[in-house]
Design a protein around this motif. Structure first.
Motif, PDB file in Angstrom:
ATOM      1  N   VAL A   6       0.864  -1.174   0.000  1.00 13.02           N
ATOM      2  CA  VAL A   6       0.000   0.000   0.000  1.00 13.02           C
ATOM      3  C   VAL A   6       0.905   1.230   0.000  1.00 13.02           C
ATOM      4  N   ARG A   7       0.620   2.158  -0.899  1.00 16.35           N
ATOM      5  CA  ARG A   7       1.382   3.401  -0.957  1.00 16.35           C
ATOM      6  C   ARG A   7       0.407   4.569  -0.921  1.00 16.35           C
ATOM      7  N   ILE A   8       0.914   5.747  -0.613  1.00 17.94           N
ATOM      8  CA  ILE A   8       0.078   6.949  -0.560  1.00 17.94           C
ATOM      9  C   ILE A   8      -0.138   7.464  -1.982  1.00 17.94           C
ATOM     10  N   ALA A   9      -1.389   7.677  -2.328  1.00 21.29           N
ATOM     11  CA  ALA A   9      -1.731   8.158  -3.668  1.00 21.29           C
ATOM     12  C   ALA A   9      -1.311   9.617  -3.844  1.00 21.29           C
ATOM     13  N   THR A  10      -1.017   9.960  -5.089  1.00 19.25           N
ATOM     14  CA  THR A  10      -0.695  11.341  -5.462  1.00 19.25           C
ATOM     15  C   THR A  10      -1.631  11.759  -6.599  1.00 19.25           C
ATOM     16  N   ARG A  11      -1.516  13.004  -7.012  1.00 19.56           N
ATOM     17  CA  ARG A  11      -2.339  13.486  -8.137  1.00 19.56           C
ATOM     18  C   ARG A  11      -2.094  12.673  -9.411  1.00 19.56           C
ATOM     19  N   ASP A  12      -0.919  12.092  -9.551  1.00 22.03           N
ATOM     20  CA  ASP A  12      -0.640  11.256 -10.722  1.00 22.03           C
ATOM     21  C   ASP A  12      -1.563  10.039 -10.783  1.00 22.03           C
ATOM     22  N   ASP A  13      -2.155   9.678  -9.654  1.00 23.61           N
ATOM     23  CA  ASP A  13      -3.045   8.515  -9.577  1.00 23.61           C
ATOM     24  C   ASP A  13      -4.509   8.866  -9.807  1.00 23.61           C
ATOM     25  N   GLU A  14      -4.807  10.151  -9.943  1.00 28.50           N
ATOM     26  CA  GLU A  14      -6.208  10.578  -9.965  1.00 28.50           C
ATOM     27  C   GLU A  14      -7.038   9.894 -11.050  1.00 28.50           C
ATOM     28  N   SER A  15      -6.534   9.785 -12.265  1.00 34.27           N
ATOM     29  CA  SER A  15      -7.359   9.190 -13.334  1.00 34.27           C
ATOM     30  C   SER A  15      -7.669   7.726 -13.040  1.00 34.27           C
ATOM     31  N   GLN A  16      -6.716   6.996 -12.487  1.00 34.46           N
ATOM     32  CA  GLN A  16      -6.970   5.597 -12.138  1.00 34.46           C
ATOM     33  C   GLN A  16      -7.937   5.485 -10.957  1.00 34.46           C
ATOM     34  N   ILE A  17      -7.840   6.417 -10.008  1.00 34.28           N
ATOM     35  CA  ILE A  17      -8.770   6.417  -8.872  1.00 34.28           C
ATOM     36  C   ILE A  17     -10.175   6.741  -9.366  1.00 34.28           C
ATOM     37  N   ILE A  18     -10.293   7.644 -10.325  1.00 41.94           N
ATOM     38  CA  ILE A  18     -11.612   7.951 -10.914  1.00 41.94           C
ATOM     39  C   ILE A  18     -12.166   6.712 -11.615  1.00 41.94           C
ATOM     40  N   ASP A  19     -11.312   5.990 -12.353  1.00 46.85           N
ATOM     41  CA  ASP A  19     -11.766   4.750 -12.996  1.00 46.85           C
ATOM     42  C   ASP A  19     -12.270   3.760 -11.945  1.00 46.85           C
ATOM     43  N   LEU A  20     -11.527   3.643 -10.840  1.00 48.74           N
ATOM     44  CA  LEU A  20     -11.931   2.754  -9.757  1.00 48.74           C
ATOM     45  C   LEU A  20     -13.248   3.226  -9.142  1.00 48.74           C
ATOM     46  N   LEU A  21     -13.411   4.536  -9.016  1.00 49.52           N
ATOM     47  CA  LEU A  21     -14.644   5.107  -8.491  1.00 49.52           C
ATOM     48  C   LEU A  21     -15.850   4.661  -9.311  1.00 49.52           C
ATOM     49  N   HIS A  22     -15.721   4.655 -10.624  1.00 49.80           N
ATOM     50  CA  HIS A  22     -16.851   4.251 -11.474  1.00 49.80           C
ATOM     51  C   HIS A  22     -17.233   2.794 -11.238  1.00 49.80           C
ATOM     52  N   ALA A  43      -9.079  15.733  -3.721  1.00 49.83           N
ATOM     53  CA  ALA A  43      -8.095  16.811  -3.585  1.00 49.83           C
ATOM     54  C   ALA A  43      -7.737  17.041  -2.125  1.00 49.83           C
ATOM     55  N   ARG A  44      -8.673  16.809  -1.220  1.00 46.25           N
ATOM     56  CA  ARG A  44      -8.364  16.946   0.211  1.00 46.25           C
ATOM     57  C   ARG A  44      -7.244  15.993   0.603  1.00 46.25           C
ATOM     58  N   ALA A  45      -7.215  14.827  -0.013  1.00 49.00           N
ATOM     59  CA  ALA A  45      -6.147  13.864   0.281  1.00 49.00           C
ATOM     60  C   ALA A  45      -4.859  14.259  -0.435  1.00 49.00           C
ATOM     61  N   PHE A  46      -4.962  14.613  -1.706  1.00 52.15           N
ATOM     62  CA  PHE A  46      -3.764  14.984  -2.467  1.00 52.15           C
ATOM     63  C   PHE A  46      -3.075  16.204  -1.865  1.00 52.15           C
ATOM     64  N   ASP A  47      -3.884  17.133  -1.324  1.00 53.90           N
ATOM     65  CA  ASP A  47      -3.348  18.371  -0.745  1.00 53.90           C
ATOM     66  C   ASP A  47      -3.065  18.238   0.749  1.00 53.90           C
ATOM     67  N   ARG A  48      -3.240  17.047   1.292  1.00 52.16           N
ATOM     68  CA  ARG A  48      -2.999  16.777   2.725  1.00 52.16           C
ATOM     69  C   ARG A  48      -3.827  17.698   3.622  1.00 52.16           C
ATOM     70  N   LYS A  49      -5.119  17.804   3.301  1.00 50.55           N
ATOM     71  CA  LYS A  49      -6.019  18.630   4.094  1.00 50.55           C
ATOM     72  C   LYS A  49      -7.005  17.750   4.856  1.00 50.55           C
TER      73      LYS A  49
END
Length: 96
Positions: A6-22, A43-49
């Motif tokens: 398990v690794r921490i996701a970054t913005r580079d992972d967003e499109s794959q996370i969106i695919d997983l979301l669907h 974005a709250r996760a990517f921006d560490r908020k």
């Protein structure tokens, strides 16, 4: 085959996370999917908020994801960790 990590996701992972979301929404969604709302939440996760997304797989082949959010109930200032989702792609459910 080595165990997955398990690794921490970054913005580079967003499109794959969106695919997983669907896929996740197709299996479990109760309300209409608003992708823009999801992107703002991610974005709250990517921006560490207050959020963090853990993923298994590289940015071109995410097999699983978990979203944890540091939050509080409406009646207290005591913080807790909320699991927003924990999802494994159907084709990866029988793997290590």
């Amino acid at each position: 085959m080595p165990d997955e990590v398990v690794r921490i996701a970054t913005r580079d992972d967003e499109s794959q996370i969106i695919d997983l979301l669907h896929v996740m929404h197709f299996e479990n969604g109760m309300m209409p999917l608003d992708e823009q709302c999801a992107r703002e939440f991610f974005a709250r996760a990517f921006d560490r908020k207050g959020g963090i997304i853990g993923v298994i797989g590289d940015s071109k082949d995410i097999k699983a994801a978990i979203y944890l959010l540091l939050t509080r109930f409406w009646y207290t200032n005591a913080m807790h960790i909320e699991e927003c989702f924990n999802f494994v792609r159907p084709d990866s459910r029988k793997n290590k």
